[in-house]
Design a protein around this motif. Structure first.
Motif, PDB file in Angstrom:
ATOM      1  N   ARG A  33      -3.727   5.560   6.711  1.00 22.76           N
ATOM      2  CA  ARG A  33      -2.733   6.432   7.306  1.00 22.76           C
ATOM      3  C   ARG A  33      -2.933   6.776   8.569  1.00 22.76           C
ATOM      4  N   ARG A  93      -0.377  12.983   7.129  1.00 19.22           N
ATOM      5  CA  ARG A  93      -0.738  12.843   5.631  1.00 19.22           C
ATOM      6  C   ARG A  93      -2.084  13.008   5.323  1.00 19.22           C
ATOM      7  N   ASP A 125       8.748  11.225   5.250  1.00 19.76           N
ATOM      8  CA  ASP A 125       8.752  11.229   6.651  1.00 19.76           C
ATOM      9  C   ASP A 125       9.921  11.968   7.350  1.00 19.76           C
ATOM     10  N   ASN A 142       0.357   7.298   9.996  1.00 16.45           N
ATOM     11  CA  ASN A 142       1.102   8.570   9.473  1.00 16.45           C
ATOM     12  C   ASN A 142      -0.132   9.624   9.375  1.00 16.45           C
ATOM     13  N   THR A 162       5.366   5.992   3.504  1.00 18.11           N
ATOM     14  CA  THR A 162       5.101   7.114   2.543  1.00 18.11           C
ATOM     15  C   THR A 162       4.329   6.544   1.328  1.00 18.11           C
ATOM     16  N   GLY A 180      10.975   6.896   4.258  1.00 14.46           N
ATOM     17  CA  GLY A 180       9.903   6.347   5.278  1.00 14.46           C
ATOM     18  C   GLY A 180       8.917   5.224   4.653  1.00 14.46           C
TER      19      GLY A 180
END
Ligand code: AMP
Length: 409
Positions: A185, A192, A248, A189, A46, A43
């Motif tokens: 993030r 995370r 991911d 994401n 990441t 991913g």
């Protein structure tokens, strides 16, 4: 160093034995792959892909990366060799060096070693539990007792977006106070953020909801069944809603095994289910689950808990020579013993009998054969058992048989 390698070999052997018991076969994937293999699988957002990969351009202008983990490469190989056509359920394991450009510290290195398993081709929660059982069996077989299994589910692409939106909403007024990494993030994401080790982020996310209320039925049923399976095996675990893992590709079950005595880097292994990864690489729908253990941390744990095995060299027989002119006879005796599967050593530097006995001791010899001109002439040698000091007179011709018979006992 050789004495450390003995411990590694013991660990590797234990791993192979456990793999045999659980029906995993070894796969050996390359140390480096096209960079894309890792980018796509692990991913783009990441930590590993953003900051930690050792990526180089080779002489042909291709971008290659030293493997930072095993799963992406195993999936690449699984597809390239069409293993899905060969095995309905492929159970594979690997062991070897991994590379991450992280800040080195105790338990965190730029080259480290992982053992990992991947079970590709089943969506059954029993397999999740089997992989966790295997991890637990492995640590126990190695002599590690007080480890903790942390367990969570991170949902699937159907239910996760709603949770991610809810998480963003819950953190929107705290955004400025999050650490720099977590501010990045937040959009890309947000889950995370729950895993961030910074105190400020831990505090700010302390009261946010876990994913439970957002899980779809399928993910909920799956997680419940995994827990039931673990309960039925008597495997203890702690549910940890903050556990999200740094890749991911995970879906549904994620888990981590920690040993508290290790300090900041206390994870000795981790894994989870990755139902979408094979498709992500263009393969058929192949639900899968895997696990990886960090071997340096396993060794640190064994040291810390006083369970590091002391493995000493073993030698069947040391031939001590009296007088240099029998070196040639001793040399062929050593060689013929070795050919019979008896480990044998001798001295080539004309040492005194006393210092040859010392060498024999150092090498862990079980027997010492004293060979001099008289012995050769009589056809009999003195064989000394190093553990008891007992001596036997043995016919030179029957020496191999004598040592072999002792070896069998
Ligand atoms: P991961 O692939 O990040 O899930 O890591 C699996 C296991 O590998 C961790 O639980 C650690 O035990 C180990 N590990 C990960 N990164 C490192 C590192 N840089 N140095 C040593 N061990 C590591």
């Amino acid at each position: 160093m050789p004495e450390e390698v003995r411990v590694w070999q013991y660990i590797e052997k234990t791993i192979r034995d456990v793999c045999d018991m659980f029906g995993y076969s070894e796969i050996r994937v390359p140390i480096f792959e096209h960079t894309e293999v890792f980018q796509r699988g692990i991913g783009e957002t990441t930590d590993i892909v953003e900051k930690e990969m050792y990526t180089f351009t080779d002489k042909g202008g291709r971008s290659v990366t030293l493997r930072p983990e095993g799963t992406a490469a195993v999936v690449r190989a699984y597809l390239e060799h069409k293993l899905y056509g060969k095995y309905p359920l492929a159970k594979l394991y690997y062991m070897g060096p991994m590379f991450r450009y992280e800040r080195p510290q105790a338990g965190r290195y730029r080259q480290f070693h992982q053992f990992g398993v991947e079970a590709l081709g089943s969506s059954s929660p029993y397999i999740d539990a089997e992989v966790i059982d295997m991890a637990s069996t492995l640590y126990t077989s190695l002599g590690i007792r007080d480890f903790e299994i942390k367990l969570n589910t991170i949902g699937c692409p159907k239910c996760r977006p709603a949770y991610q939106s809810a998480l963003r909403a819950a953190l929107s007024d705290k955004l400025e106070r999050l650490c720099k990494n977590c501010r990045n993030r937040y959009e890309r994401n947000p889950m995370r953020i729950l895993d961030c080790k910074e105190d400020v982020c831990k505090e700010l996310t302390e009261n946010v909801d876990g994913i439970d209320e957002y899980l779809c039925d399928e993910c909920m049923v799956h997680f419940t069944k995994v827990k039931e399976c673990l309960d039925s095996l008597g495997i203890n675990y702690t549910e940890d809603k903050r556990l999200v893992r740094g890749f991911d590709y995970y879906t549904k079950t994620v888990f981590e095994i920690v040993y508290k005595g290790l300090g900041a880097q206390d994870a000795i292994g981790g894994g989870g289910r990755y139902d979408g990864l094979v498709e992500e690489y263009g393969g058929p729908h192949t639900p899968a689950v895997g696990f990886a253990a960090g071997l340096e941390r396993v060794i640190l744990t064994l040291k810390q808990s006083g369970n590091l095995p002391e493995i000493v060299d073993e030698l069947d027989v040391y031939i001590a020579c009296i007088g240099e002119d029998i070196t040639t006879t001793a040399f062929s005796l050593v060689s013929s013993l070795r050919r019979k599967g008896i480990s044998a050593e001798m001295d080539y530097s004309g040492k005194s009998l006393k210092s040859q006995m010392k060498s024999a001791n150092k090498l862990g010899a079980r027997y010492v054969v004293i060979l001099g001109p008289d012995e050769i002439q009589k056809g009999y040698v003195l064989v000394k058992a190093m553990s008891t000091g007992e001596q036997d007179e043995v016919a030179l011709k029957g020496l191999e048989e004598y040592i072999a018979s002792k070896k069998r006992v």
